[in-house]
Design a protein around this motif. Structure first.
Motif, PDB file in Angstrom:
ATOM      1  N   ASN A  97      34.638  40.873  39.903  1.00 13.79           N
ATOM      2  CA  ASN A  97      35.242  42.202  39.985  1.00 13.79           C
ATOM      3  C   ASN A  97      35.221  42.984  38.680  1.00 13.79           C
ATOM      4  O   ASN A  97      36.085  43.827  38.456  1.00 13.79           O
ATOM      5  CB  ASN A  97      36.665  42.106  40.532  1.00 13.79           C
ATOM      6  CG  ASN A  97      36.708  41.438  41.879  1.00 13.79           C
ATOM      7  OD1 ASN A  97      35.881  41.715  42.735  1.00 13.79           O
ATOM      8  ND2 ASN A  97      37.638  40.524  42.067  1.00 13.79           N
ATOM      9  N   SER A  98      34.253  42.729  37.829  1.00 17.65           N
ATOM     10  CA  SER A  98      34.106  43.504  36.600  1.00 17.65           C
ATOM     11  C   SER A  98      33.123  44.639  36.842  1.00 17.65           C
ATOM     12  O   SER A  98      32.188  44.516  37.633  1.00 17.65           O
ATOM     13  CB  SER A  98      33.619  42.616  35.457  1.00 17.65           C
ATOM     14  OG  SER A  98      34.631  41.712  35.085  1.00 17.65           O
ATOM     15  N   LYS A 113      37.233  38.249  34.177  1.00 20.09           N
ATOM     16  CA  LYS A 113      37.484  38.865  35.488  1.00 20.09           C
ATOM     17  C   LYS A 113      38.141  40.232  35.322  1.00 20.09           C
ATOM     18  O   LYS A 113      38.909  40.462  34.395  1.00 20.09           O
ATOM     19  CB  LYS A 113      38.405  37.980  36.310  1.00 20.09           C
ATOM     20  CG  LYS A 113      37.824  36.636  36.637  1.00 20.09           C
ATOM     21  CD  LYS A 113      38.831  35.787  37.355  1.00 20.09           C
ATOM     22  CE  LYS A 113      38.254  34.394  37.577  1.00 20.09           C
ATOM     23  NZ  LYS A 113      39.236  33.461  38.072  1.00 20.09           N
ATOM     24  N   ASN A 114      37.847  41.127  36.262  1.00 16.87           N
ATOM     25  CA  ASN A 114      38.498  42.441  36.373  1.00 16.87           C
ATOM     26  C   ASN A 114      38.385  43.287  35.112  1.00 16.87           C
ATOM     27  O   ASN A 114      39.309  44.021  34.770  1.00 16.87           O
ATOM     28  CB  ASN A 114      39.971  42.281  36.759  1.00 16.87           C
ATOM     29  CG  ASN A 114      40.142  41.472  38.016  1.00 16.87           C
ATOM     30  OD1 ASN A 114      39.456  41.708  39.002  1.00 16.87           O
ATOM     31  ND2 ASN A 114      41.040  40.509  37.983  1.00 16.87           N
ATOM     32  N   CYS A 115      37.270  43.203  34.419  1.00 17.78           N
ATOM     33  CA  CYS A 115      37.065  44.002  33.204  1.00 17.78           C
ATOM     34  C   CYS A 115      36.341  45.298  33.540  1.00 17.78           C
ATOM     35  O   CYS A 115      35.603  45.378  34.520  1.00 17.78           O
ATOM     36  CB  CYS A 115      36.245  43.221  32.188  1.00 17.78           C
ATOM     37  SG  CYS A 115      37.106  41.826  31.487  1.00 17.78           S
ATOM     38  N   ASP A 131      39.890  38.514  30.302  1.00 15.36           N
ATOM     39  CA  ASP A 131      40.201  39.020  31.641  1.00 15.36           C
ATOM     40  C   ASP A 131      41.037  40.309  31.565  1.00 15.36           C
ATOM     41  O   ASP A 131      41.860  40.470  30.659  1.00 15.36           O
ATOM     42  CB  ASP A 131      40.998  37.990  32.441  1.00 15.36           C
ATOM     43  CG  ASP A 131      40.183  36.752  32.793  1.00 15.36           C
ATOM     44  OD1 ASP A 131      38.950  36.771  32.602  1.00 15.36           O
ATOM     45  OD2 ASP A 131      40.783  35.779  33.256  1.00 15.36           O
ATOM     46  N   ASN A 132      40.822  41.201  32.527  1.00 18.59           N
ATOM     47  CA  ASN A 132      41.605  42.432  32.694  1.00 18.59           C
ATOM     48  C   ASN A 132      41.530  43.379  31.503  1.00 18.59           C
ATOM     49  O   ASN A 132      42.460  44.150  31.267  1.00 18.59           O
ATOM     50  CB  ASN A 132      43.061  42.106  33.014  1.00 18.59           C
ATOM     51  CG  ASN A 132      43.187  41.208  34.214  1.00 18.59           C
ATOM     52  OD1 ASN A 132      42.605  41.479  35.259  1.00 18.59           O
ATOM     53  ND2 ASN A 132      43.921  40.123  34.069  1.00 18.59           N
TER      54      ASN A 132
END
Length: 183
Positions: A97-98, A113-115, A131-132
């Motif tokens: 989900n990046s 993740k999620n970057c 992450d994030n």
């Protein structure tokens, strides 16, 4: 840094003659503008927008589920917009989900993740994005640095053995994906 091996159906992937494994559930737009160096893995839900600009990816790069890759968008003047070429080096892991809208990612890089990697960012070799994290536009991540937060800033340094670590992780990941020989 540990990346979980997926339990995937081997029939759900396209194997290219250079050893790339591309999920049938990924979306590649402008496939003639995509250059995969070999032994790359594109998981389910990966979106690659190469119709907007060229994308070059090095060997043993791993893109996990939900990753979106698109080239940087720049305005040259008030009437003309162009998309620059994106380049991703060897032994790169981009976790789930990046979103990347980057011009240049070096080799041996780990993106969590999620970057969100904003336009015209440059991530140099042996770096890590936690992450994030959100990298602001035009951010340059120096070699052997760890960036994290929103907006992302320097939070530490990677070990000198980062290249060997990333090489071991990516090669073992790709080897694990190979289907077992039929008996």
């Amino acid at each position: 840094m540990q990346v979980a091996y997926p339990a995937k159906d081997p029939g759900g992937f396209i194997d290219t003659n250079t050893g790339n494994k591309i999920s049938r559930k990924s979306f590649l737009s402008g496939s003639r503008n995509i250059r995969l160096g070999g032994k790359c893995f594109l998981d389910d839900g990966v979106v690659v927008r190469a119709d907007l600009g060229d994308l070059k990816v090095g060997r043993y790069s791993i893109f996990l589920s939900g990753v979106v890759l698109r080239p940087s968008k720049d305005v040259k003047d008030s009437h003309f917009m162009y998309h620059s070429q994106s380049k991703i080096g060897d032994h790169v892991i981009i976790e789930s989900n990046s979103i990347l809208q980057s011009c240049n990612i070096g080799s041996f890089v780990h993106i969590g993740k999620n970057c969100v990697i904003s336009r015209r960012c440059i991530i140099n070799d042996c770096s890590q994005i936690l992450d994030n994290s959100v990298l602001a536009p035009d951010t340059v991540v120096p070699p052997f640095h760890i960036f994290g937060g929103n907006p992302a800033c320097h939070v530490g340094e990677t070990p000198e053995s980062m290249s060997e670590m990333m090489q071991d992780i990516t090669v073992s990941y790709i080897r694990h994906l190979k289907p077992s020989p039929k008996s």
